[in-house]
Design a protein around this motif. Structure first.
Motif, PDB file in Angstrom:
ATOM      1  N   GLU A   1      -9.193   3.558  -3.522  1.00 50.03           N
ATOM      2  CA  GLU A   1      -8.681   3.897  -2.764  1.00 50.03           C
ATOM      3  C   GLU A   1      -7.370   2.785  -2.904  1.00 50.03           C
ATOM      4  O   GLU A   1      -7.189   1.865  -3.383  1.00 50.03           O
ATOM      5  CB  GLU A   1      -8.998   3.416  -0.985  1.00 50.03           C
ATOM      6  CG  GLU A   1      -9.481   4.711  -0.617  1.00 50.03           C
ATOM      7  CD  GLU A   1      -9.724   5.872  -1.159  1.00 50.03           C
ATOM      8  OE1 GLU A   1      -8.175   6.903  -0.470  1.00 50.03           O
ATOM      9  OE2 GLU A   1     -10.353   7.215  -1.201  1.00 50.03           O
ATOM     10  N   PRO A   2      -5.348   2.757  -2.359  1.00 50.21           N
ATOM     11  CA  PRO A   2      -4.572   2.377  -3.275  1.00 50.21           C
ATOM     12  C   PRO A   2      -4.721   1.354  -1.551  1.00 50.21           C
ATOM     13  O   PRO A   2      -5.604   0.919  -1.125  1.00 50.21           O
ATOM     14  CB  PRO A   2      -3.694   3.085  -2.010  1.00 50.21           C
ATOM     15  CG  PRO A   2      -3.823   4.645  -2.127  1.00 50.21           C
ATOM     16  CD  PRO A   2      -5.002   4.353  -2.115  1.00 50.21           C
ATOM     17  N   ASN A   3      -4.891  -0.177  -2.619  1.00 48.45           N
ATOM     18  CA  ASN A   3      -5.166  -1.425  -2.351  1.00 48.45           C
ATOM     19  C   ASN A   3      -5.992  -2.009  -1.286  1.00 48.45           C
ATOM     20  O   ASN A   3      -6.193  -2.680  -0.635  1.00 48.45           O
ATOM     21  CB  ASN A   3      -3.803  -1.812  -1.164  1.00 48.45           C
ATOM     22  CG  ASN A   3      -2.400  -1.523  -1.388  1.00 48.45           C
ATOM     23  OD1 ASN A   3      -1.821  -2.007  -2.368  1.00 48.45           O
ATOM     24  ND2 ASN A   3      -1.427  -0.721  -0.968  1.00 48.45           N
ATOM     25  N   ALA A   4      -7.479  -1.223  -2.121  1.00 48.31           N
ATOM     26  CA  ALA A   4      -8.582  -1.280  -1.243  1.00 48.31           C
ATOM     27  C   ALA A   4      -9.202  -3.247  -1.936  1.00 48.31           C
ATOM     28  O   ALA A   4      -8.734  -3.581  -2.442  1.00 48.31           O
ATOM     29  CB  ALA A   4     -10.141  -0.385  -2.620  1.00 48.31           C
ATOM     30  N   THR A   5     -10.415  -2.771  -1.502  1.00 48.37           N
ATOM     31  CA  THR A   5     -10.953  -4.543  -1.505  1.00 48.37           C
ATOM     32  C   THR A   5     -12.332  -3.306  -1.872  1.00 48.37           C
ATOM     33  O   THR A   5     -13.093  -2.626  -0.793  1.00 48.37           O
ATOM     34  CB  THR A   5     -11.214  -5.127   0.084  1.00 48.37           C
ATOM     35  OG1 THR A   5     -10.083  -5.730   0.134  1.00 48.37           O
ATOM     36  CG2 THR A   5     -12.247  -6.233   0.063  1.00 48.37           C
TER      37      THR A   5
ATOM     38  N   TRP B   1       1.575  -1.553  -9.002  1.00 49.13           N
ATOM     39  CA  TRP B   1       3.459  -1.834  -8.551  1.00 49.13           C
ATOM     40  C   TRP B   1       3.757  -2.767  -7.993  1.00 49.13           C
ATOM     41  O   TRP B   1       3.025  -3.095  -6.999  1.00 49.13           O
ATOM     42  CB  TRP B   1       4.228  -0.400  -8.756  1.00 49.13           C
ATOM     43  CG  TRP B   1       3.415   0.876  -8.722  1.00 49.13           C
ATOM     44  CD1 TRP B   1       2.317   2.008  -8.181  1.00 49.13           C
ATOM     45  CD2 TRP B   1       2.514   1.641  -9.733  1.00 49.13           C
ATOM     46  NE1 TRP B   1       2.308   2.492  -8.759  1.00 49.13           N
ATOM     47  CE2 TRP B   1       3.166   2.324 -10.010  1.00 49.13           C
ATOM     48  CE3 TRP B   1       4.629   0.976 -11.455  1.00 49.13           C
ATOM     49  CZ2 TRP B   1       2.943   3.691 -11.478  1.00 49.13           C
ATOM     50  CZ3 TRP B   1       4.301   2.308 -11.818  1.00 49.13           C
ATOM     51  CH2 TRP B   1       4.031   3.160 -11.829  1.00 49.13           C
ATOM     52  N   PRO B   2       4.777  -3.598  -8.723  1.00 48.08           N
ATOM     53  CA  PRO B   2       5.453  -4.757  -8.274  1.00 48.08           C
ATOM     54  C   PRO B   2       5.198  -4.174  -6.831  1.00 48.08           C
ATOM     55  O   PRO B   2       5.987  -3.276  -6.819  1.00 48.08           O
ATOM     56  CB  PRO B   2       6.394  -5.276  -9.199  1.00 48.08           C
ATOM     57  CG  PRO B   2       6.729  -3.780 -10.325  1.00 48.08           C
ATOM     58  CD  PRO B   2       5.612  -3.005 -10.460  1.00 48.08           C
ATOM     59  N   LYS B   3       5.573  -4.920  -5.800  1.00 50.34           N
ATOM     60  CA  LYS B   3       6.127  -4.523  -4.372  1.00 50.34           C
ATOM     61  C   LYS B   3       7.582  -4.436  -4.487  1.00 50.34           C
ATOM     62  O   LYS B   3       8.010  -3.434  -4.044  1.00 50.34           O
ATOM     63  CB  LYS B   3       5.535  -5.683  -3.268  1.00 50.34           C
ATOM     64  CG  LYS B   3       4.294  -6.024  -3.187  1.00 50.34           C
ATOM     65  CD  LYS B   3       4.200  -7.386  -2.389  1.00 50.34           C
ATOM     66  CE  LYS B   3       2.454  -7.512  -1.963  1.00 50.34           C
ATOM     67  NZ  LYS B   3       2.366  -7.675  -0.767  1.00 50.34           N
TER      68      LYS B   3
ATOM     69  N   LEU C   1       4.871   8.416  -5.472  1.00 45.31           N
ATOM     70  CA  LEU C   1       3.560   7.830  -6.260  1.00 45.31           C
ATOM     71  C   LEU C   1       3.256   6.465  -5.154  1.00 45.31           C
ATOM     72  O   LEU C   1       3.864   5.831  -4.361  1.00 45.31           O
ATOM     73  CB  LEU C   1       3.333   7.340  -7.511  1.00 45.31           C
ATOM     74  CG  LEU C   1       4.249   7.644  -8.550  1.00 45.31           C
ATOM     75  CD1 LEU C   1       4.207   6.890 -10.001  1.00 45.31           C
ATOM     76  CD2 LEU C   1       3.041   9.244  -8.588  1.00 45.31           C
ATOM     77  N   PRO C   2       1.688   6.748  -5.235  1.00 46.77           N
ATOM     78  CA  PRO C   2       0.980   5.970  -4.042  1.00 46.77           C
ATOM     79  C   PRO C   2       1.213   4.309  -3.753  1.00 46.77           C
ATOM     80  O   PRO C   2       1.734   3.780  -5.216  1.00 46.77           O
ATOM     81  CB  PRO C   2      -0.542   5.913  -4.364  1.00 46.77           C
ATOM     82  CG  PRO C   2      -0.480   7.467  -5.238  1.00 46.77           C
ATOM     83  CD  PRO C   2       0.331   7.300  -6.415  1.00 46.77           C
ATOM     84  N   PRO C   3       1.623   4.026  -2.978  1.00 46.42           N
ATOM     85  CA  PRO C   3       2.085   2.500  -3.088  1.00 46.42           C
ATOM     86  C   PRO C   3       1.205   1.670  -3.389  1.00 46.42           C
ATOM     87  O   PRO C   3       0.842   0.535  -2.113  1.00 46.42           O
ATOM     88  CB  PRO C   3       2.728   2.273  -1.862  1.00 46.42           C
ATOM     89  CG  PRO C   3       1.968   3.055  -1.319  1.00 46.42           C
ATOM     90  CD  PRO C   3       1.492   4.214  -1.613  1.00 46.42           C
TER      91      PRO C   3
END
Length: 72
Positions: free
Chosen positions: A10-14, A30-32, A39-41
């Protein structure tokens, strides 16, 4: 997972790496300050390794960008 499929995060997953995964897909990172519109951040992901071993990684878009993580 262990059946040879790709584990999509998932986006930004652990994610906890069990050691039997064939592939883990972080998605595009992607760079912040430069997120493409629509697109998903996804700006990061975190892996925790349960087993010692050697884990290879690469960028699917830039296959010459590779690395190795060694867990002892």
């Amino acid at each position: 997972g262990s059946d040879g499929t790709v584990t999509h995060l998932e986006p930004n997953a652990t994610y906890i790496v069990k050691g039997d995964e064939k592939y883990i897909n972080s998605g595009f990172l992607w760079p912040k300050n430069n997120l493409p519109e629509g697109l998903p951040p996804i700006t990061s992901f975190t892996l925790t390794f349960e087993k010692s071993g050697t884990y290879n990684y690469y960028c699917i878009l830039h296959p010459w960008m590779t690395g190795v993580i060694i867990v002892k």
